[in-house]
Design a protein around this motif. Structure first.
Motif, PDB file in Angstrom:
ATOM      1  N   TYR A   6       4.569  83.686   8.521  1.00 52.23           N
ATOM      2  CA  TYR A   6       4.884  82.276   8.788  1.00 52.23           C
ATOM      3  C   TYR A   6       5.421  82.044  10.197  1.00 52.23           C
ATOM      4  O   TYR A   6       4.909  81.190  10.939  1.00 52.23           O
ATOM      5  N   HIS A  13       1.387  78.171  16.887  1.00 55.64           N
ATOM      6  CA  HIS A  13       1.073  76.732  16.857  1.00 55.64           C
ATOM      7  C   HIS A  13       1.879  75.982  17.923  1.00 55.64           C
ATOM      8  O   HIS A  13       1.310  75.255  18.740  1.00 55.64           O
ATOM      9  N   VAL A  14       3.184  76.219  17.940  1.00 57.43           N
ATOM     10  CA  VAL A  14       4.048  75.494  18.879  1.00 57.43           C
ATOM     11  C   VAL A  14       3.745  75.924  20.324  1.00 57.43           C
ATOM     12  O   VAL A  14       3.723  75.082  21.234  1.00 57.43           O
ATOM     13  N   VAL A  17       0.840  74.065  21.366  1.00 56.00           N
ATOM     14  CA  VAL A  17       1.198  72.660  21.597  1.00 56.00           C
ATOM     15  C   VAL A  17       1.696  72.504  23.041  1.00 56.00           C
ATOM     16  O   VAL A  17       1.268  71.608  23.771  1.00 56.00           O
ATOM     17  N   LEU A  55      -5.387  74.331  16.294  1.00 52.22           N
ATOM     18  CA  LEU A  55      -5.838  73.812  14.998  1.00 52.22           C
ATOM     19  C   LEU A  55      -5.962  74.909  13.956  1.00 52.22           C
ATOM     20  O   LEU A  55      -5.630  74.713  12.781  1.00 52.22           O
ATOM     21  N   LEU A  61      -0.820  77.150   8.679  1.00 46.98           N
ATOM     22  CA  LEU A  61       0.509  76.642   8.295  1.00 46.98           C
ATOM     23  C   LEU A  61       0.424  75.778   7.034  1.00 46.98           C
ATOM     24  O   LEU A  61       1.288  75.848   6.153  1.00 46.98           O
ATOM     25  N   THR A  62      -0.639  74.951   6.946  1.00 51.77           N
ATOM     26  CA  THR A  62      -0.773  74.105   5.743  1.00 51.77           C
ATOM     27  C   THR A  62      -0.971  74.974   4.503  1.00 51.77           C
ATOM     28  O   THR A  62      -0.450  74.669   3.436  1.00 51.77           O
ATOM     29  N   LEU A  65       2.467  76.556   3.636  1.00 54.78           N
ATOM     30  CA  LEU A  65       3.449  75.601   3.093  1.00 54.78           C
ATOM     31  C   LEU A  65       2.954  74.883   1.840  1.00 54.78           C
ATOM     32  O   LEU A  65       3.718  74.176   1.180  1.00 54.78           O
ATOM     33  N   LYS A  78      -0.391  63.078  11.130  1.00 53.32           N
ATOM     34  CA  LYS A  78      -0.683  63.979  12.246  1.00 53.32           C
ATOM     35  C   LYS A  78      -2.171  64.017  12.562  1.00 53.32           C
ATOM     36  O   LYS A  78      -2.575  63.929  13.715  1.00 53.32           O
ATOM     37  N   VAL A  79      -2.990  64.132  11.518  1.00 56.45           N
ATOM     38  CA  VAL A  79      -4.439  64.226  11.739  1.00 56.45           C
ATOM     39  C   VAL A  79      -4.968  62.932  12.376  1.00 56.45           C
ATOM     40  O   VAL A  79      -5.711  62.967  13.357  1.00 56.45           O
ATOM     41  N   ILE A 117       4.741  65.197  17.800  1.00 49.69           N
ATOM     42  CA  ILE A 117       5.791  66.228  17.744  1.00 49.69           C
ATOM     43  C   ILE A 117       6.938  65.729  16.853  1.00 49.69           C
ATOM     44  O   ILE A 117       7.469  66.480  16.032  1.00 49.69           O
ATOM     45  N   ALA A 120       6.000  66.083  13.289  1.00 47.45           N
ATOM     46  CA  ALA A 120       6.066  67.499  12.878  1.00 47.45           C
ATOM     47  C   ALA A 120       7.516  67.920  12.619  1.00 47.45           C
ATOM     48  O   ALA A 120       7.826  68.540  11.601  1.00 47.45           O
ATOM     49  N   VAL A 121       8.406  67.570  13.540  1.00 45.92           N
ATOM     50  CA  VAL A 121       9.802  68.006  13.425  1.00 45.92           C
ATOM     51  C   VAL A 121      10.483  67.322  12.235  1.00 45.92           C
ATOM     52  O   VAL A 121      11.227  67.953  11.484  1.00 45.92           O
TER      53      VAL A 121
HETATM   54  C1  HEM Z   1      -3.847  67.686  12.812  1.00 44.23           C
HETATM   55  C2  HEM Z   1      -3.628  68.920  13.048  1.00 44.23           C
HETATM   56  C3  HEM Z   1      -2.299  69.524  12.757  1.00 44.23           C
HETATM   57  C4  HEM Z   1      -1.834  69.982  11.560  1.00 44.23           C
HETATM   58  C5  HEM Z   1      -2.577  69.982  10.220  1.00 44.23           C
HETATM   59  C6  HEM Z   1      -0.505  70.499  11.778  1.00 44.23           C
HETATM   60  C7  HEM Z   1       0.294  71.087  10.833  1.00 44.23           C
HETATM   61  C8  HEM Z   1       1.544  71.603  11.034  1.00 44.23           C
HETATM   62  C9  HEM Z   1       2.328  72.291  10.035  1.00 44.23           C
HETATM   63  C10 HEM Z   1       1.911  72.527   8.589  1.00 44.23           C
HETATM   64  C11 HEM Z   1       3.492  72.667  10.628  1.00 44.23           C
HETATM   65  C12 HEM Z   1       4.619  73.504   9.985  1.00 44.23           C
HETATM   66  C13 HEM Z   1       5.861  72.694   9.716  1.00 44.23           C
HETATM   67  C14 HEM Z   1       6.953  73.593   9.169  1.00 44.23           C
HETATM   68  O1  HEM Z   1       6.903  74.807   9.342  1.00 44.23           O
HETATM   69  O2  HEM Z   1       7.875  73.093   8.551  1.00 44.23           O
HETATM   70  C15 HEM Z   1       3.454  72.209  12.002  1.00 44.23           C
HETATM   71  C16 HEM Z   1       4.456  72.377  12.921  1.00 44.23           C
HETATM   72  C17 HEM Z   1       4.483  71.802  14.146  1.00 44.23           C
HETATM   73  N1  HEM Z   1       3.468  71.068  14.730  1.00 44.23           N
HETATM   74 FE1  HEM Z   1       1.617  70.746  13.950  1.00 44.23          FE
HETATM   75  N2  HEM Z   1      -0.175  70.333  13.103  1.00 44.23           N
HETATM   76  C18 HEM Z   1      -1.233  69.724  13.726  1.00 44.23           C
HETATM   77  C19 HEM Z   1      -1.314  69.346  15.046  1.00 44.23           C
HETATM   78  C20 HEM Z   1      -0.221  69.292  15.885  1.00 44.23           C
HETATM   79  C21 HEM Z   1      -0.217  68.689  17.192  1.00 44.23           C
HETATM   80  C22 HEM Z   1      -1.439  68.052  17.878  1.00 44.23           C
HETATM   81  C23 HEM Z   1       1.050  68.811  17.681  1.00 44.23           C
HETATM   82  C24 HEM Z   1       1.603  68.351  18.988  1.00 44.23           C
HETATM   83  C25 HEM Z   1       1.387  67.199  19.510  1.00 44.23           C
HETATM   84  C26 HEM Z   1       1.847  69.507  16.696  1.00 44.23           C
HETATM   85  C27 HEM Z   1       3.179  69.842  16.824  1.00 44.23           C
HETATM   86  C28 HEM Z   1       3.889  70.616  15.948  1.00 44.23           C
HETATM   87  C29 HEM Z   1       5.252  71.085  16.174  1.00 44.23           C
HETATM   88  C30 HEM Z   1       6.109  70.813  17.427  1.00 44.23           C
HETATM   89  C31 HEM Z   1       5.614  71.831  15.043  1.00 44.23           C
HETATM   90  C32 HEM Z   1       6.963  72.556  14.793  1.00 44.23           C
HETATM   91  C33 HEM Z   1       7.878  71.676  13.978  1.00 44.23           C
HETATM   92  C34 HEM Z   1       9.177  72.396  13.643  1.00 44.23           C
HETATM   93  O3  HEM Z   1       9.166  73.600  13.484  1.00 44.23           O
HETATM   94  O4  HEM Z   1      10.200  71.719  13.487  1.00 44.23           O
HETATM   95  N3  HEM Z   1       1.035  69.788  15.611  1.00 44.23           N
HETATM   96  N4  HEM Z   1       2.244  71.580  12.219  1.00 44.23           N
END
Ligand code: HEM
Length: 139
Positions: A6, A13-14, A17, A55, A61-62, A65, A78-79, A117, A120-121
């Motif tokens: 994880y 992922h981050v 980003v 992506l 990640l999905t 979780l 987000k999508v 962002i 997500a947060v």
């Molecule tokens: C549509 C496609 C995307 C999907 C399905 C997706 C999905 C996710 C998932 C499931 C998490 C995990 C959250 C967790 O661990 O609690 C996550 C974290 C995160 N995503 Fe995405 N994401 C996508 C696109 C993006 C984009 C384009 C960005 C930036 C603009 C982004 C920024 C982040 C950030 C900053 C985190 C960390 C959040 C944290 O740990 O507090 N994601 N994302």
């Protein structure tokens, strides 16, 4: 098994980003200053590799979780916002005819990026706006 990775996947992922946002900003600024490097094949390929990795990690990640777009509101948001970001990004880098239109499209794209962002947060469609709601509830 996937769950054990994880943190690595989240960091990937981050990390993507950060790289994706930085590269888009750099290319948009080059485009605004009429520098042909903005759409250089190498930079376009780099964007493609970073965004595909971003992506791919998002999908993993999905799965880890057990939360999915079109099931969980924050991921649906987000999508949908990602689609908007891509459209605005394409306008900024390619379609816009004037300098002013490029600047506007870049600012709009970066605003959407920052909002994603927040979503997500916060794990919430309201993203950063949720902080305003929460603080207004406190005495
Ligand atoms: C549509 C496609 C995307 C999907 C399905 C997706 C999905 C996710 C998932 C499931 C998490 C995990 C959250 C967790 O661990 O609690 C996550 C974290 C995160 N995503 Fe995405 N994401 C996508 C696109 C993006 C984009 C384009 C960005 C930036 C603009 C982004 C920024 C982040 C950030 C900053 C985190 C960390 C959040 C944290 O740990 O507090 N994601 N994302």
């Amino acid at each position: 098994m996937l769950v054990g990775h994880y943190l690595q996947v989240l960091h990937l992922h981050v990390g993507c980003v950060v790289l994706s946002g930085s590269l888009f900003s750099a290319r948009a600024l080059l485009r605004i200053s009429n520098n042909p490097l903005a759409n250089h094949r190498g930079l376009r390929m780099l964007s493609y590799v970073i965004d595909t990795t971003l992506l791919g990690a998002a999908i993993l990640l999905t799965l880890i979780l057990h939360q999915y777009p079109f099931v969980n509101g924050w991921l649906t948001t987000k999508v949908l916002l990602l689609v908007l970001y891509i459209v605005l990004g394409t306008i900024a880098l390619k379609r816009a005819r004037s300098g002013a239109a490029r600047v506007l499209a870049m600012l709009a794209a970066l605003t959407v990026f920052g909002y994603i962002i927040g979503v997500a947060v916060q794990h919430h469609p309201a993203g950063w706006l949720r902080l305003l709601q929460t603080s207004s509830l406190q005495p």
